[in-house]
Design an enzyme around this catalytic site. Structure first.
Site, short mmCIF file in Angstrom:
data_model
loop_
_atom_site.label_atom_id
_atom_site.label_comp_id
_atom_site.label_asym_id
_atom_site.label_seq_id
_atom_site.Cartn_x
_atom_site.Cartn_y
_atom_site.Cartn_z
N SER A 179 0.83 -1.07 0.15
CA SER A 179 0.17 0.20 -0.06
C SER A 179 0.40 1.45 0.31
O SER A 179 0.08 2.44 -0.82
CB SER A 179 -1.15 0.12 1.13
OG SER A 179 -0.28 -0.15 2.01
N HIS A 226 -6.78 -4.42 -17.07
CA HIS A 226 -5.89 -4.07 -15.96
C HIS A 226 -7.35 -3.07 -14.81
O HIS A 226 -7.13 -2.14 -15.33
CB HIS A 226 -5.02 -3.32 -16.20
CG HIS A 226 -4.01 -4.11 -16.95
ND1 HIS A 226 -3.00 -5.33 -16.56
CD2 HIS A 226 -4.07 -4.84 -18.24
CE1 HIS A 226 -2.90 -5.81 -16.84
NE2 HIS A 226 -3.02 -6.01 -17.92
N GLU A 240 -11.31 7.36 -22.72
CA GLU A 240 -10.96 6.95 -23.90
C GLU A 240 -11.48 7.99 -25.60
O GLU A 240 -13.29 8.28 -24.98
CB GLU A 240 -10.93 5.77 -24.83
CG GLU A 240 -10.78 5.05 -26.01
CD GLU A 240 -10.68 3.95 -26.60
OE1 GLU A 240 -11.90 2.80 -25.08
OE2 GLU A 240 -10.63 3.46 -27.78
N GLU A 241 -11.21 8.48 -26.41
CA GLU A 241 -11.37 8.83 -27.23
C GLU A 241 -13.10 7.83 -27.54
O GLU A 241 -13.27 7.28 -28.04
CB GLU A 241 -11.16 9.39 -28.21
CG GLU A 241 -11.04 8.09 -29.69
CD GLU A 241 -10.14 8.94 -30.53
OE1 GLU A 241 -9.06 8.72 -30.68
OE2 GLU A 241 -10.73 8.25 -32.00
N ALA A 299 2.31 3.84 -8.78
CA ALA A 299 3.60 2.46 -8.92
C ALA A 299 2.55 1.49 -8.74
O ALA A 299 3.39 0.23 -9.21
CB ALA A 299 4.17 3.63 -8.01
N HIS A 354 2.25 -3.68 -11.17
CA HIS A 354 1.52 -5.11 -11.97
C HIS A 354 1.15 -5.10 -13.19
O HIS A 354 1.62 -6.41 -13.59
CB HIS A 354 0.38 -5.16 -11.26
CG HIS A 354 -0.71 -6.57 -11.67
ND1 HIS A 354 -0.18 -7.45 -10.71
CD2 HIS A 354 -2.41 -6.95 -11.64
CE1 HIS A 354 -1.07 -8.61 -11.19
NE2 HIS A 354 -2.36 -7.94 -11.55
N ARG A 362 2.73 -7.10 -18.41
CA ARG A 362 2.77 -6.74 -19.87
C ARG A 362 3.62 -6.58 -20.51
O ARG A 362 4.41 -5.77 -21.72
CB ARG A 362 2.24 -5.93 -20.17
CG ARG A 362 0.31 -5.85 -19.57
CD ARG A 362 -0.25 -7.20 -20.48
NE ARG A 362 -1.55 -6.78 -20.34
CZ ARG A 362 -2.48 -7.58 -20.72
NH1 ARG A 362 -2.62 -8.61 -21.87
NH2 ARG A 362 -3.97 -7.68 -20.34
C1 LIG Z 1 0.36 -12.76 -21.58
C2 LIG Z 1 -1.18 -12.63 -21.23
C3 LIG Z 1 -2.48 -13.36 -22.38
C4 LIG Z 1 -3.52 -12.82 -22.05
N1 LIG Z 1 -4.32 -14.17 -22.12
C5 LIG Z 1 -6.00 -13.92 -22.31
C6 LIG Z 1 -6.59 -14.06 -22.55
O1 LIG Z 1 -6.42 -14.99 -23.40
N2 LIG Z 1 -8.23 -13.91 -22.89
C7 LIG Z 1 -8.93 -13.27 -21.58
O2 LIG Z 1 -9.62 -12.80 -21.50
N3 LIG Z 1 -7.77 -12.34 -21.53
C8 LIG Z 1 -6.66 -12.92 -21.36
N4 LIG Z 1 -5.82 -12.01 -20.59
C9 LIG Z 1 -6.06 -11.12 -19.05
C10 LIG Z 1 -5.29 -11.39 -18.22
O3 LIG Z 1 -6.66 -12.57 -17.93
C11 LIG Z 1 -6.12 -10.77 -17.00
O4 LIG Z 1 -7.73 -9.84 -17.42
C12 LIG Z 1 -5.05 -9.78 -17.28
O5 LIG Z 1 -3.88 -9.41 -17.05
C13 LIG Z 1 -5.29 -8.43 -15.59
O6 LIG Z 1 -4.33 -8.64 -14.85
P1 LIG Z 1 -4.96 -8.72 -13.71
O7 LIG Z 1 -6.33 -8.73 -13.71
O8 LIG Z 1 -4.40 -9.45 -12.57
O9 LIG Z 1 -4.87 -6.97 -13.51
P2 LIG Z 1 -6.66 -6.07 -12.54
O10 LIG Z 1 -7.60 -6.12 -12.89
O11 LIG Z 1 -5.96 -4.74 -12.16
O12 LIG Z 1 -6.42 -6.42 -10.88
C14 LIG Z 1 -4.88 -6.51 -10.36
C15 LIG Z 1 -5.33 -7.55 -8.95
O13 LIG Z 1 -6.38 -7.47 -8.35
C16 LIG Z 1 -6.94 -9.05 -7.83
N5 LIG Z 1 -8.16 -8.89 -8.30
C17 LIG Z 1 -8.90 -7.59 -9.30
N6 LIG Z 1 -9.91 -8.46 -9.72
C18 LIG Z 1 -10.92 -9.52 -8.57
C19 LIG Z 1 -12.11 -10.23 -8.68
N7 LIG Z 1 -12.98 -9.65 -9.60
N8 LIG Z 1 -11.59 -10.91 -7.74
C20 LIG Z 1 -10.52 -11.40 -7.49
N9 LIG Z 1 -9.35 -10.51 -7.49
C21 LIG Z 1 -9.44 -9.43 -8.28
C22 LIG Z 1 -5.78 -9.73 -8.52
O14 LIG Z 1 -5.32 -9.94 -7.13
C23 LIG Z 1 -5.30 -9.16 -9.66
O15 LIG Z 1 -4.49 -9.69 -9.67
C24 LIG Z 1 -4.20 -11.79 -20.83
C25 LIG Z 1 -2.89 -11.83 -19.92
C26 LIG Z 1 -1.87 -11.24 -20.35
C27 LIG Z 1 -0.54 -11.02 -19.19
#
Ligand SMILES: Cc1cc2nc3c(=O)[nH]c(=O)nc-3n(C[C@H](O)[C@H](O)[C@H](O)COP(=O)(O)OP(=O)(O)OC[C@H]3O[C@@H](n4cnc5c(N)ncnc54)[C@H](O)[C@@H]3O)c2cc1C
Length: 246
Positions: free
Chosen positions: A69, A93, A101-102, A190, A195, A200
């Site tokens: 945090s 994310h 966005e536009e 940050a 993350h 990415r």
């Molecule tokens: C190489 C790569 C390939 C991918 N391929 C696909 C694909 O084929 N299809 C697809 O749909 N997506 C795909 N994604 C997207 C991926 O599944 C994630 O949605 C994306 O990377 C965002 O990550 P995140 O959810 O950790 O991030 P954020 O949404 O920013 O979340 C950050 C963190 O908060 C927590 N969090 C957020 N929301 C919740 C929740 N609802 N419940 C519990 N914890 C939560 C988790 O700890 C999470 O890591 C891909 C991503 C990458 C990097």
């Protein structure tokens, strides 16, 4: 009706992305200030900057032990211009990010489209989950350029034809491809940026490898360069601890 002058209706093609840091309040002192309230209560900026070695050690400790945090008390706003398919990935994310966005409903979309440059590897080899990208042949490169440009021209002409016939922008835009450039402001801190970068970008120091699509990685690399300049101790600790967000 179209509101764009005729000369601007000619498609243009890009291979790059734009990332500009337009606003920020982000420094390593923001991390120290948030972390030290645990033990010191309120502090002045002078106190925070008294002992640089201790500051560096504290930031590294927070990163290593994943005390996340204190890394949230800062803000960076980026202007991004990139193809729509990058935005589709970006907006997954959700946490610690704000986007605007536009609009394709309120403004006429401009004919700027993505065509990969010669460095973009074109061919995927291997099975899902275990693959590499390799260079394309000359023929493949020529085909990609030609097929994309032809298809973009055709779809933009159809868009313009519908606008000229009085069809609403929000309906006509259906024919436009994900290679069209869009633009947005994206604001993060940050912690949320780390993350994002962990997922990415590819990096030799990453403890957990990721395999991002090259075009979103291009955006990530530019954001990373801006952030590294603003928060050098935090950036160094991120790399030293395997590029895993705390
Ligand atoms: C190489 C790569 C390939 C991918 N391929 C696909 C694909 O084929 N299809 C697809 O749909 N997506 C795909 N994604 C997207 C991926 O599944 C994630 O949605 C994306 O990377 C965002 O990550 P995140 O959810 O950790 O991030 P954020 O949404 O920013 O979340 C950050 C963190 O908060 C927590 N969090 C957020 N929301 C919740 C929740 N609802 N419940 C519990 N914890 C939560 C988790 O700890 C999470 O890591 C891909 C991503 C990458 C990097």
């Amino acid at each position: 009706m179209t509101d764009t002058p005729a000369d601007d209706l000619k498609p243009s093609f890009r291979s790059d992305v734009t990332v500009e840091l337009v606003k920020h309040t982000a420094s390593d002192a923001d991390v120290l200030f948030a972390a030290r309230v645990s033990t010191l209560g309120e502090q002045s900026l002078d106190e925070l900057q008294k002992d640089p070695e201790r500051s560096k050690g504290l930031i590294n400790y927070l990163m290593r032990d994943r005390h996340g945090s204190p890394f949230e008390h800062n803000s960076m706003t980026f202007f991004v211009s990139a193809p729509i398919f990058v935005f589709r990935e970006f907006m997954r994310h959700r946490v610690g990010w704000s986007y605007n966005e536009e609009s394709g409903r309120y403004r006429e979309l401009q004919p700027v489209f993505y065509v990969p440059d010669a460095d973009r590897k074109l061919v995927q080899e291997g099975r899902p989950g275990k693959y590499v990208f390799v260079e394309g042949t000359k023929e493949q490169q020529t085909l990609v350029g030609r097929a994309m440009e032809d298809s973009y021209r055709q779809s933009y002409e159809a868009y313009q034809e519908m606008l000229a016939a009085g069809v609403a922008r929000e309906v006509a835009r259906s024919v436009l491809p994900v290679g069209l450039y869009s633009s947005m402001y994206a604001t993060c801190n940050a912690r949320s940026l780390m993350h994002f970068l962990g997922l990415r970008t590819q990096h030799e120091l990453a403890k957990v490898p990721s395999f991002p699509q090259r075009e979103i990685e291009m955006v990530g690399e530019k954001m990373e360069a801006e952030w590294a300049r603003l928060m050098p101790l935090t950036y160094a600790a991120f790399n030293a601890n395997g590029r895993v967000a705390p």
